[in-house]
Design a protein around this motif. Structure first.
Motif, PDB file in Angstrom:
ATOM      1  N   ASP A 227       0.807  -1.151  -0.034  1.00  0.00           N
ATOM      2  CA  ASP A 227      -0.181   0.125   0.004  1.00  0.00           C
ATOM      3  C   ASP A 227       1.063   1.247   0.111  1.00  0.00           C
ATOM      4  O   ASP A 227       0.446   2.430  -0.591  1.00  0.00           O
ATOM      5  CB  ASP A 227      -1.073   0.104   1.076  1.00  0.00           C
TER       6      ASP A 227
ATOM      7  N   ARG B 286       0.706  -6.790  -2.587  1.00  0.00           N
ATOM      8  CA  ARG B 286       0.552  -7.184  -1.467  1.00  0.00           C
ATOM      9  C   ARG B 286      -0.659  -5.880  -0.582  1.00  0.00           C
ATOM     10  O   ARG B 286      -1.066  -5.025  -1.249  1.00  0.00           O
ATOM     11  CB  ARG B 286       1.742  -6.657  -0.372  1.00  0.00           C
ATOM     12  N   ASP B 287      -0.827  -6.196   0.655  1.00  0.00           N
ATOM     13  CA  ASP B 287      -1.646  -5.138   1.350  1.00  0.00           C
ATOM     14  C   ASP B 287      -2.964  -4.825   0.716  1.00  0.00           C
ATOM     15  O   ASP B 287      -3.594  -3.649   0.417  1.00  0.00           O
ATOM     16  CB  ASP B 287      -0.961  -3.809   1.421  1.00  0.00           C
ATOM     17  N   LEU B 288      -3.766  -5.791   0.293  1.00  0.00           N
ATOM     18  CA  LEU B 288      -5.176  -5.738  -0.357  1.00  0.00           C
ATOM     19  C   LEU B 288      -5.952  -4.621   0.562  1.00  0.00           C
ATOM     20  O   LEU B 288      -6.811  -3.811  -0.120  1.00  0.00           O
ATOM     21  CB  LEU B 288      -5.676  -7.040  -0.816  1.00  0.00           C
ATOM     22  N   ASP B 289      -6.096  -4.882   1.553  1.00  0.00           N
ATOM     23  CA  ASP B 289      -6.956  -4.056   2.705  1.00  0.00           C
ATOM     24  C   ASP B 289      -6.551  -2.465   2.511  1.00  0.00           C
ATOM     25  O   ASP B 289      -7.303  -1.543   2.271  1.00  0.00           O
ATOM     26  CB  ASP B 289      -6.718  -4.356   3.963  1.00  0.00           C
TER      27      ASP B 289
ATOM     28  N   SER C  83      -7.190  -1.012  -1.244  1.00  0.00           N
ATOM     29  CA  SER C  83      -8.523  -0.820  -1.461  1.00  0.00           C
ATOM     30  C   SER C  83      -9.055   0.597  -1.250  1.00  0.00           C
ATOM     31  O   SER C  83     -10.086   0.924  -1.657  1.00  0.00           O
ATOM     32  CB  SER C  83      -9.564  -1.998  -0.940  1.00  0.00           C
TER      33      SER C  83
ATOM     34  N   VAL D  92      -3.073 -11.887  -4.897  1.00  0.00           N
ATOM     35  CA  VAL D  92      -2.638 -11.117  -3.942  1.00  0.00           C
ATOM     36  C   VAL D  92      -1.631 -12.095  -3.017  1.00  0.00           C
ATOM     37  O   VAL D  92      -2.005 -13.319  -2.627  1.00  0.00           O
ATOM     38  CB  VAL D  92      -3.616 -10.558  -3.006  1.00  0.00           C
ATOM     39  N   ASP D  93      -0.740 -11.450  -2.270  1.00  0.00           N
ATOM     40  CA  ASP D  93       0.146 -12.297  -1.319  1.00  0.00           C
ATOM     41  C   ASP D  93       0.678 -11.451  -0.405  1.00  0.00           C
ATOM     42  O   ASP D  93       0.772 -10.153  -0.689  1.00  0.00           O
ATOM     43  CB  ASP D  93       1.254 -13.153  -2.264  1.00  0.00           C
ATOM     44  N   PRO D  94       0.780 -12.015   0.924  1.00  0.00           N
ATOM     45  CA  PRO D  94       1.427 -11.384   1.958  1.00  0.00           C
ATOM     46  C   PRO D  94       3.005 -10.876   1.852  1.00  0.00           C
ATOM     47  O   PRO D  94       3.607 -10.166   2.682  1.00  0.00           O
ATOM     48  CB  PRO D  94       1.087 -12.118   3.100  1.00  0.00           C
TER      49      PRO D  94
END
Lengths: 304, 304, 304, 304, 304, 304
Positions: B158, B180-183, B186, B197-199
């Protein structure tokens, strides 16, 4: 947003595949045959013989869930009436309507020529998918076998999707194939189930059947089936099973209502209440609740 | 939400793969070569030679659908400019901008060492993906070949996504790889297309090209291509085709407008209207409508 | 919306446990054994020995992202604690809670008979999934190994989902299997992660373990693990790692805050700021900011 | 069995993508640059700078297994040199040789035109895949990036496969793409690894690199890598690692020999022998056996 | 061809997961419990309680096909005893033997430590997969749950495969995971079923069960099951069903014999003969043939 | 090795046809209609109207490769006559014969009842797949649409496979579905192409068409098409294209012969010879060679 001039050239249409004597009407199941094939239909029929599940039952079916259909159909021998794996346009909107079926097959110029000749002999021109779409009725759901085709397998773009919405009064679309113009379609208020999306127009296929039995995934769909879709998948319910499914669903709704009420009280474990109360007193309480609520529901329904 | 100390250690960077003489600039297509390779570009260029589709056309392109691009490109011989199969961050938001391309390849320590040596000989340090991201311009879309990598294939989290948004003025991101960091992402208002998506942070790869031709799915993307993404997929439009595509789209918009108007009247079947009216009178009505509306559109556009 | 009478008949339960001497309690890890297997747990325990991560840490964990967990766990040797590939019910809602584990295996009548005999010898009846669900506690996340089963692999429909929500105080559900009644479930406010959706009730499986170590994708999940799910996937954090993960996340949050602030100033390239400032003065500025903000965060936290 | 007249028309060739100044040689890595990029190569080179692993080592490598390569490469930092998922033409026949690399990308007429102009300016005609195939040397393995393309992605049919066999002295073929004429190819004695088979000739692609670094699956392949394929998959070994890999493999062969001999005696459990004897006496026995056999092997090898 | 020194370091072993009181024997189902769980076994048992299908029946089972097993098991309630989707080492060689089961789970250092402590308290060292392999008996088939793992999921290479062949007298291997050294293994005469092949050794997993019930695909496998594999897949037959399956197979063999004989005569349509003759005279002829042949088969069998 | 008594009960047959008037024969395309649909057939016909490609051309077609068919068909507008993705029983054995088509659909009891009633009204009993198999002729290839079904989708086991072999004189089988008894089938000398293998008998389907147009993958197959399969896939050639395909294949065979001869001389690069010689003298040499060899081939063919 289809460019106006390309479709006619790109699509190979007009072909018929199915083993009908040449003197028969080409694309539709003749009325007599339709009646024989759907002999168990308890309702009225359209002029072409297709069963017409009544509007009132279509309205009631808006409250159905896939699980409630599952409760009845396999017991009656219908073990393969559910299809899923679709992309769903408006997941919050229930799909309910009468199946209007189309079948496409991969194009072959020899068959195309043979069938065009038959059409011309009857004084009709080449056939397009619009020819079929023009036949749609209010309350219909357009159900299309495009054998999972993505590229060149787009049954409609936003213009024709709009037309289908108008013609069916937002009945709906189920296609084992793709659509175009997803941005445009997303703004139109009609439920739709499709396998994929592609920018190409339909092409390299032949329209081979209108209102014949077709296959969608693992389901044989008959014209006139009640189509019910939720955010899981789509059930195709034979007309003769519709009433039973709906009546049983009323019971399930009441059961759910009562179960949640009991859970809300916080005094019972799930195993004491679900799926059926273990305590005889609770069981009786439930039976009385069920009876009372079913009566209320029916009374309310009749009063409309 | 990347932990501040891990990236530098985890990522293997600095490598160059492409067959350039060692005296050439390492990661970018030299200006002369860029001009030769994009010789048909009708617009201005960035200082490095990358074609610069004008801002006004970028604005017009916000109304494009994938279908409208399809109408022109294959006819011009561009049959492979469309990529789909992405997860789309903000499906409601159209992606439009100029391609800024990056290429990564799987890491090899021998190449990495060779290229670091070349970099040092030129007085430059090891290369990070930030090095490339620092070069982004307003209106750019960052287009990245990470060969579909999920684990260790995350081009941004993000923080960098936020930076890309700032630098490109919400231009956008297309990555054949992951984020990464989809939250966190978004909540940031920039269109993005990614495979997964991956951490994990990016790792075990080498940055091997900046603004060179790259492959995204089945498309060869050139720096400076106009990138147009909707909720279906992404089109990469060569600069010399942009004007034609947009002009033709105007006609299609008018055609859609008229078609829906006619459907709303409820007097015509779909086959009488779509894709082109069958009745000569209707055809003429449409031609006149088209002419009038196109003039209005152009007049309105010119007045801005 | 499960029909009340079908579940008992459809599900094959009563199940088989893993190799425990017959005098041992069949389905649960005995308290002593649980304590040995989770010997590193620094927190209190439930009466059955299951670690009980404190409520305050659960609350703090609502701010965690998958990336922040990744920063700590692999370094500590936990390289396989992340599972993804789920359908996520409410992507906007973070999942946090203590793992309560269930294991199912494909049904075999011979094992089923043997285990029912053992149950009866202990004066207990056949076992249903409700038996396990009745044991859920506030703050629990129900984690279920149904080996990816779709048809007949639905752990709950909307009634039991509602009950789980009530019992766990909206803790959550993670199932390597399916659910029913997606329409009904969607209206209930509890996070849930599942592989698929199907109209069939659970069937042709045996419940073989309650609060034993289970496998979800590539993760070994222990009862009492802290379960953290976002819109990417789910992390299962061993209790002894929870504190470290959360403290490090505080630093990352401050780092993100500062990084974005700097990007907003528009004076720095991404490579000057991310992941750690290159300029010593900026570095110091960051260190001071970090220190100040961490103190504020802790002060605010303590004041609650 | 390619029809003689169709290829030229069907294939779009001649294009170059990579960022080289126009005065440089177009498709090949210039000798100086090749030497820099493969600076660690300990062996002789071809005139174009490509490393030439000696024939004697190629012969020794016929005894290698993928596991023996794995033992060395990751420890040296080469964690991504193995590719699998191929269809293998003659699984019983080991593939060994020096990588000769080709890269294709999806066709674009604008690039194709630009590159053809560059070729003509140098007095050369359009480029075909035969142009590259004509450059093959005895002992080469043709390694081709066709980005997994099946339809129109067939690098050779049986005629060109036959030619490659002749030119490389049965070196071999690895293609991340397809082949045609499987019946015909099956009768030709050269190892080949491909993704799929299709009747179409190659088309809608551009040849964009000869002997440049390419990607095959998750591997960056360098021209001159030693290619070793067995019935599992393919390893691409950097020249500087070849000697170590082979020497270590000798030890493993002796170890296997001794281990099986011990198992054949029937006196030992697997845990007493494998991977290394637990009994000090056995350990010593093994060490002596190893020493003796390695000497024999080397003596035998030197005597050739 | 495993390098002798790497396995011990690479594999994380010694862990136990299953909910057994700490005073119980750690990895094996205690004899009493094994007898209870397989109470319907009609045959002798191994010292550890595992059912021992007699050698004579194992021999007879070499003539079984998967279809013949299917004829009996589902009728007896065993609907999920068949697994397929394997790569098969020697498709021409039937697999028959008694199941010896192993279960692995993804590694976690906390469990690994807890279980190692338990092992040491019992005076035993860390556990390796060889520890389990050492327990194999003649006639066993090693059946391993490695949850489909490819990379780091290789149960054996050619050395241990050779040992298993020796120990089981070519009994066989079924692994829901991978193997290494396919070239080496291919030369060893033992049937084997695996999901994939990889050059890595086993790693990042824990051995969590020996001779406990395990899951292979959709099957619950019990120690002592009769394992029967052909070129389609593998059936796991509970001991108490073996006799019935074999007797019914005798009838089917005679039926096939007679049916082909009749087809060879060329006088009958398939519908007159298959599955059962329509003509009463033919039916009688078949019944007599069946009786005679079954007697011959039994006589011949008894005479051995 | 099908158990004699289960099939009749397990399979749901009797099925539903496509939209034919009830007075028409139900399952077969009437002769007149067959002739109309295959109007371009230049050869004799079977009594039911199905085109009969002559035996002599079938023999010649044994030398065809898929590529040679590809050379002709798309040019004639037949762009979708090739299907692959099959498991192939005897890859070394070419499949050649005339298509005899069957279509199955998922079972529905209402349609089944309707069609059984129609059959009985015509004095015929329920329909089985044997009913259709009884109609096979020497030289036929049985082509079956079972919509990719694996479980319950097995068109034949070894008994019926044996019968088909006898009836068609080893013509062959192509099924978009599965087979049983792979061990048994493998010993029978007839080419077969299928999607998968399963131990279950056919079930839960209806036979809905005999010798009607069907779909196999992306191909519309007509009864009487020449079916040609090699180790890549299957081509379905319309009768009117057979002669052209074969004549052109003769030329290709000579071209291949000459090309390999030239490569064997070792004096030419691939680009000088393939696909057509660049040197005018070589070109002429080839033309003369071609003419001479074609004459020889025809003379030899006529002399048989």
């Amino acid at each position: 947003m289809k460019n106006p001039a390309t479709l006619a050239a790109a699509v190979c249409l007009g072909a018929l595949m199915t083993p009908v004597p040449s003197q028969a009407q080409l694309f539709t199941t003749p009325r007599e045959q339709m009646i024989e094939l759907t002999a168990q239909n308890p309702f009225e029929r359209f002029p072409d013989g297709r069963p017409k599940v009544p509007d009132a039952l279509i309205e009631r079916a808006r409250g159905l869930s896939a699980e409630e259909v599952w409760t009845i159909l396999p017991k009656e021998g219908f073990r393969s009436q559910y299809a899923d794996g679709f992309r769903i346009l408006h997941p919050d909107r229930k799909l309910v309507g009468r199946a209007f079926t189309l079948q496409f097959m991969p194009a072959r110029p020899d068959l195309d020529a043979a069938l065009s000749a038959q059409q011309q002999a009857k004084g009709q021109g080449r056939l397009y998918n619009q020819y079929a779409i023009d036949m749609l009725q209010p309350g219909d759901v357009l159900v299309v076998d495009l054998f999972g085709k993505k590229v060149d397998g787009t049954i409609v773009g936003d213009n024709l999707f709009y037309y289908v919405m108008k013609a069916t009064h937002s009945g709906g679309l189920v296609v084992d194939g793709s659509v175009r113009d997803l941005d445009g379609i997303s703004e139109i208020d009609m439920p739709a189930y499709f396998r994929s999306v592609d920018p190409t127009p339909i092409g390299n296929v032949m329209l081979t059947g209108i209102n014949i039995p077709i296959r969608i995934g693992g389901v044989t769909v008959m014209p006139g089936d009640l189509v019910v879709g939720d955010r899981e998948g789509v059930y195709f319910i034979p007309p003769q099973e519709v009433k039973d499914v709906l009546d049983r669903a009323d019971e399930t709704h009441v059961h759910d209502e009562w179960t949640k009420k009991k859970f809300d009280e916080g005094r019972y474990k799930s195993s004491e209440i679900y799926g059926s109360p273990t305590d005889p007193k609770l069981k009786q309480e439930y039976q009385e609740y069920l009876k009372k609520r079913l009566e209320e529901i029916r009374r309310k329904r009749d009063s409309h």
